[in-house]
Enzyme design. Structure first.
Site, PDB file in Angstrom:
ATOM      1  N   GLY A   1       0.793  -1.217   0.000  1.00 59.49           N
ATOM      2  CA  GLY A   1       0.000   0.000   0.000  1.00 59.49           C
ATOM      3  C   GLY A   1       0.828   1.272   0.000  1.00 59.49           C
ATOM      4  N   HIS A   2       0.162   2.360  -0.256  1.00 63.48           N
ATOM      5  CA  HIS A   2       0.807   3.671  -0.392  1.00 63.48           C
ATOM      6  C   HIS A   2       1.567   4.086   0.865  1.00 63.48           C
ATOM      7  CE1 HIS A   2      -2.310   5.722   2.070  1.00 63.48           C
ATOM      8  NE2 HIS A   2      -3.116   4.841   1.521  1.00 63.48           N
ATOM      9  N   ASN A   3       2.731   4.659   0.652  1.00 66.49           N
ATOM     10  CA  ASN A   3       3.607   5.184   1.704  1.00 66.49           C
ATOM     11  C   ASN A   3       4.153   4.125   2.651  1.00 66.49           C
ATOM     12  OD1 ASN A   3       1.674   7.847   1.215  1.00 66.49           O
ATOM     13  ND2 ASN A   3       3.828   8.329   1.579  1.00 66.49           N
TER      14      ASN A   3
END
Length: 332
Positions: free
Chosen positions: A243-245
């Site tokens: 997932g993002h970040n």
């Protein structure tokens, strides 16, 4: 077909030959399935009994296993048969798919692309504006690399993979078919009128270190603000979601169908078992091991082994399962 004598193979493995065989060895195979032109492996005493019925002419065997090879058969004794197996497989790697020409005429390569020496780009590839390719980068057919992306030396990207804009991929990486690097993160909020969902823009990118391998159909989403980071030496299986970040340290392993939600942080050497899920903003310390199918909802310190849903220390999970089993028997 590649073939070697037992002596040639031992030049690679640097073990000790016990017994002898004049047979030319055409490849490795499991004990039960090997033919008399193949070499096999014995890394555990429980497999000793299979050697008697195996047709293999040779075996790589742990040095601490006491066994005689028999007539016209040979062992190469090594400290660790599993590691020796990996070294042997390198000898028998088939040749990679050939390129008749370095840049296929049906590839689309923007005029602003900077390309090092030895690059190869297959049919149907698209390489966008201001992309930088290091030396010996290989893009197999139908790969997409969008604008302002940088790819380091000796990286291979297999067919169907998509690398979105502004991503950075290091050297000596392998991206397997249909992987997605830099897609939008999964970010939505209820709309002000309460009638739908508001998409949260993701304006960051993905930064992948050196020596990373990403399996087929896996996805690494771009950061919302800055970057999703995959550290040097990480190995990611097929069908994995990052997932993002999220940020992965060095040499982490993620097995198939596992996933990281947004903003997860993994230390160095973390191992995530198949189908395990790590909740958003969780931090796992160096060397944490997550059992397959686990659901991780909280932070864990260095070196912990965790298991279950929700995940607890592995020993505690096993105790819980024993209690549940006893309760189930008592209720019958």
């Amino acid at each position: 077909m590649k073939s070697f004598s037992i002596e040639q193979i031992n030049e690679k493995l640097k073990g000790v030959i016990v017994g002898s065989t004049a047979q030319t060895i055409t490849g490795p195979e499991q004990l039960e399935q090997a033919s008399n032109t193949q070499i096999t492996f014995i890394g555990n005493r429980k497999y000793i009994k299979l050697w008697e019925t195996s047709k293999a002419c040779a075996a790589i065997i742990n040095a601490d296993i006491d066994l005689e090879p028999g007539a016209n058969r040979a062992f190469i004794k090594v400290k660790n048969a599993d590691i020796a197996m990996a070294e042997l497989l390198e000898l028998f790697i088939p040749d990679a798919p050939a390129f008749d020409e370095d840049i296929h005429p049906k590839a689309v390569v923007h005029a602003t692309v900077t390309m090092g020496s030895g690059c190869k780009i297959g049919a149907g590839c698209y390489v966008g504006k201001n992309v930088t390719l290091g030396n010996n980068v290989i893009l197999y057919a139908n790969t997409t690399v969008l604008d302002d992306t940088t790819i380091g030396n000796n990286t291979t990207i297999w067919s169907g993979a998509v690398v979105r804009e502004r991503c950075v991929i290091g050297s000596y990486c392998i991206i397997h078919p249909n992987a997605s690097i830099g897609a939008d993160g999964f970010g939505f909020r209820p709309s002000p009128d309460g009638k739908g969902l508001l998409k949260i823009p993701h304006i960051g990118n993905v930064i992948i270190g050196n020596g990373v391998e990403i399996g087929a159909n896996s996805c690494v989403d771009r950061g919302k603000f800055s970057a999703t980071v995959i550290g040097d030496g990480c190995k990611i299986d097929n069908l994995v979601q990052i997932g993002h970040n999220s940020k992965m340290g060095r040499c982490c392993i993620m097995a198939g169908s596992s996933g990281l939600a947004g903003s997860v942080t993994l230390g160095d050497g973390v191992v995530v078992g198949g189908s395990a899920s790590i909740s958003d903003h969780v931090i796992l310390g160096n060397g944490v091991q997550v059992g397959g199918g686990s659901g991780v909802l909280s932070n864990w310190e260095d070196g912990k082994k965790i298991l279950g849903y929700p995940a607890v220390e592995a020993r505690e999970a096993l105790k819980q399962w024993v209690v549940l089993r006893k309760l189930a028997k008592e209720s019958k």
